[in-house]
Design an enzyme around this catalytic site. Sequence first.
Site, PDB file in Angstrom:
ATOM      1  N   GLY A  51       0.960  -1.203   0.035  1.00 41.61           N
ATOM      2  CA  GLY A  51       0.084   0.075   0.008  1.00 41.61           C
ATOM      3  C   GLY A  51       0.696   1.255   0.021  1.00 41.61           C
ATOM      4  O   GLY A  51       0.505   2.166   0.694  1.00 41.61           O
TER       5      GLY A  51
ATOM      6  N   GLY B 215      12.714   0.700   2.268  1.00 43.56           N
ATOM      7  CA  GLY B 215      11.616   0.995   1.365  1.00 43.56           C
ATOM      8  C   GLY B 215      10.560   2.147   2.270  1.00 43.56           C
ATOM      9  O   GLY B 215      10.150   3.158   1.522  1.00 43.56           O
ATOM     10  N   SER B 216      10.038   1.706   3.280  1.00 44.21           N
ATOM     11  CA  SER B 216       9.078   2.457   4.208  1.00 44.21           C
ATOM     12  C   SER B 216       9.851   4.046   4.504  1.00 44.21           C
ATOM     13  O   SER B 216       9.058   4.925   4.342  1.00 44.21           O
ATOM     14  CB  SER B 216       8.997   2.057   5.580  1.00 44.21           C
ATOM     15  OG  SER B 216       8.165   0.735   5.263  1.00 44.21           O
TER      16      SER B 216
ATOM     17  N   ASP C 222      16.281  -7.862   7.635  1.00 41.34           N
ATOM     18  CA  ASP C 222      17.348  -8.026   6.558  1.00 41.34           C
ATOM     19  C   ASP C 222      18.554  -7.377   6.921  1.00 41.34           C
ATOM     20  O   ASP C 222      19.585  -7.587   6.259  1.00 41.34           O
ATOM     21  CB  ASP C 222      16.687  -7.495   5.153  1.00 41.34           C
ATOM     22  CG  ASP C 222      15.220  -8.265   5.114  1.00 41.34           C
ATOM     23  OD1 ASP C 222      15.110  -9.251   5.667  1.00 41.34           O
ATOM     24  OD2 ASP C 222      14.550  -7.386   4.473  1.00 41.34           O
TER      25      ASP C 222
ATOM     26  N   ARG D 115      21.926 -37.294   7.169  1.00 42.22           N
ATOM     27  CA  ARG D 115      21.473 -36.417   6.343  1.00 42.22           C
ATOM     28  C   ARG D 115      21.863 -35.026   6.097  1.00 42.22           C
ATOM     29  O   ARG D 115      22.827 -34.506   6.794  1.00 42.22           O
ATOM     30  CB  ARG D 115      19.848 -36.006   6.846  1.00 42.22           C
ATOM     31  CG  ARG D 115      18.833 -36.983   6.349  1.00 42.22           C
ATOM     32  CD  ARG D 115      17.694 -36.882   7.038  1.00 42.22           C
ATOM     33  NE  ARG D 115      16.643 -37.894   6.990  1.00 42.22           N
ATOM     34  CZ  ARG D 115      15.500 -38.218   7.201  1.00 42.22           C
ATOM     35  NH1 ARG D 115      15.076 -37.333   8.160  1.00 42.22           N
ATOM     36  NH2 ARG D 115      14.823 -39.102   6.873  1.00 42.22           N
TER      37      ARG D 115
ATOM     38  N   GLU E 224      17.039 -16.175   0.913  1.00 40.49           N
ATOM     39  CA  GLU E 224      15.940 -16.631   0.119  1.00 40.49           C
ATOM     40  C   GLU E 224      16.151 -15.985  -1.350  1.00 40.49           C
ATOM     41  O   GLU E 224      15.711 -16.530  -2.301  1.00 40.49           O
ATOM     42  CB  GLU E 224      14.577 -16.005   0.734  1.00 40.49           C
ATOM     43  CG  GLU E 224      14.787 -14.441   1.339  1.00 40.49           C
ATOM     44  CD  GLU E 224      13.742 -13.753   1.784  1.00 40.49           C
ATOM     45  OE1 GLU E 224      12.609 -14.555   1.665  1.00 40.49           O
ATOM     46  OE2 GLU E 224      13.869 -12.606   2.060  1.00 40.49           O
TER      47      GLU E 224
ATOM     48  N   ARG F  92      17.029 -32.896   3.371  1.00 42.46           N
ATOM     49  CA  ARG F  92      15.762 -32.193   3.930  1.00 42.46           C
ATOM     50  C   ARG F  92      15.917 -30.917   3.905  1.00 42.46           C
ATOM     51  O   ARG F  92      16.922 -30.395   4.100  1.00 42.46           O
ATOM     52  CB  ARG F  92      15.271 -32.957   5.410  1.00 42.46           C
ATOM     53  CG  ARG F  92      15.292 -34.508   5.255  1.00 42.46           C
ATOM     54  CD  ARG F  92      13.762 -34.772   4.591  1.00 42.46           C
ATOM     55  NE  ARG F  92      13.524 -35.845   4.553  1.00 42.46           N
ATOM     56  CZ  ARG F  92      13.835 -37.166   3.765  1.00 42.46           C
ATOM     57  NH1 ARG F  92      14.474 -36.794   2.800  1.00 42.46           N
ATOM     58  NH2 ARG F  92      13.355 -38.168   4.022  1.00 42.46           N
TER      59      ARG F  92
ATOM     60  N   HIS G 142       8.471 -16.818   8.668  1.00 43.73           N
ATOM     61  CA  HIS G 142       8.202 -15.534   9.543  1.00 43.73           C
ATOM     62  C   HIS G 142       8.565 -16.101  11.248  1.00 43.73           C
ATOM     63  O   HIS G 142       8.462 -14.708  11.942  1.00 43.73           O
ATOM     64  CB  HIS G 142       6.586 -15.180   9.288  1.00 43.73           C
ATOM     65  CG  HIS G 142       6.347 -14.739   8.045  1.00 43.73           C
ATOM     66  ND1 HIS G 142       6.477 -15.471   7.136  1.00 43.73           N
ATOM     67  CD2 HIS G 142       6.268 -13.423   7.593  1.00 43.73           C
ATOM     68  CE1 HIS G 142       6.094 -15.012   5.961  1.00 43.73           C
ATOM     69  NE2 HIS G 142       6.077 -13.423   6.181  1.00 43.73           N
TER      70      HIS G 142
ATOM     71  N   ARG H 188      10.567 -13.281  12.359  1.00 45.45           N
ATOM     72  CA  ARG H 188      10.153 -12.073  12.849  1.00 45.45           C
ATOM     73  C   ARG H 188       9.492 -11.979  14.192  1.00 45.45           C
ATOM     74  O   ARG H 188       9.271 -10.810  14.616  1.00 45.45           O
ATOM     75  CB  ARG H 188       9.333 -11.550  11.563  1.00 45.45           C
ATOM     76  CG  ARG H 188      10.083 -11.352  10.252  1.00 45.45           C
ATOM     77  CD  ARG H 188       9.551 -10.146   9.575  1.00 45.45           C
ATOM     78  NE  ARG H 188       7.982  -9.946   9.217  1.00 45.45           N
ATOM     79  CZ  ARG H 188       7.456  -9.944   8.167  1.00 45.45           C
ATOM     80  NH1 ARG H 188       8.132 -10.113   7.171  1.00 45.45           N
ATOM     81  NH2 ARG H 188       6.119  -9.624   8.101  1.00 45.45           N
TER      82      ARG H 188
END
Length: 358
Positions: free
Chosen positions: A79, A117-118, A141, A176, A236, A276, A282, A285
């Site tokens: 937004g 950004g904000s 981040d 693993r 990510e 795996r 989240h 956070r």
Amino acid sequence: MAKKRIGILTSGGDCAGLNACIRAVTHHACHKGWDVTGILYGTAGLMRRPPAIMELTPDMLDTSYLRRAGTILGTINTGDPFAFPMPDGSLMDRSAEVIEGYRQLNLDALIGIGGDGSLAILRRLAQQGGIDFVGVPKTIDNDVAQTENAIGYATAVQVAIEALDRLQPTAASHDRVMVLEVMGRDAGHIALNAGISGGADVILIPEIPYSLEKVAEKIRAIRAGGRNFGLIVVAEAVKTAGGDAVTRSLSGQTRYGGIGQYLGDSLGELTGAEVRVTVLGHVQRGAEAVPQDRLLATVFGTKAVDLIDEGRFDRMVAWQNRRVVDVPLADIVNHSHQVDPDGPLMRSARQLGISFGD
Ligand code: F6P
């Protein structure tokens, strides 16, 4: 000194330490005899009529808020008021509504706690509306320029380390390779710091191109050396071997997610190892703030109030060389704090034999 009435809002993705910062701002400002108005849901609260607010007092914000996760003011990471998505799919400039909402509150100054950004959006609104604005950096981040640390980052790293601590014994029990995908958007800070602290064998970050074959070689070498398990941390925003970002569309927004599974599948095929994948998401956070974030949030909050008291606006509080400082907001817009591939952490990691797949 004249009594002031200041506003505070949180904007962008939530993280640990936001409430600790709101608490610090409120206590310090109210001790000066000022009033503090919390604006709900970032700029969205200023689009509502009447604007969505809550008055903040020190009594409301006791010491439990030092640790409490989330933000009592609510937040949004969608937004943009300059390109607000309308129900018919069009984008509309609603910045004048936000500025008018701010005017209706009769505030003397505004503190915005946000990521890059904000803070860029809030600065633009402040310039357009003549708002006396001070920014406070927060983001798991840790990619805001001009500050070594942003609120919420240390806690996210802690959560990722705890995940590695839990993955290691199960990896060893089952012979693993475990892949842990962490957040961080286009910066690899969480992956690098958690990977080193949590004992990762391979760390893949967006700042360093990798090859699947190099990662596979590392896995084979570990197994040839007699160790039966391996830990891989991947940020990510790391791309596939073909150079594609792995993203998905969530509520109309593009978000990273899925590189961990891609890596797991590819490495399983290349090495024959049982792999795996865990996507941490989240939980990075939502945690209670670790001490470093409680302290940073507190110091940033009080410093932001001091800047208003001194009449110094269009600035962001920052952490540099073990001190709280303030920097021009102009210096953070369109800049990003990314991992330095030649920095000391990278050097140490390489000296320990950690592979970056390059
Ligand atoms: O910027 C914080 C962050 O958690 C990123 O690390 C992540 O890519 C993004 O936000 C996730 O956004 P959302 O909460 O919209 O899923």
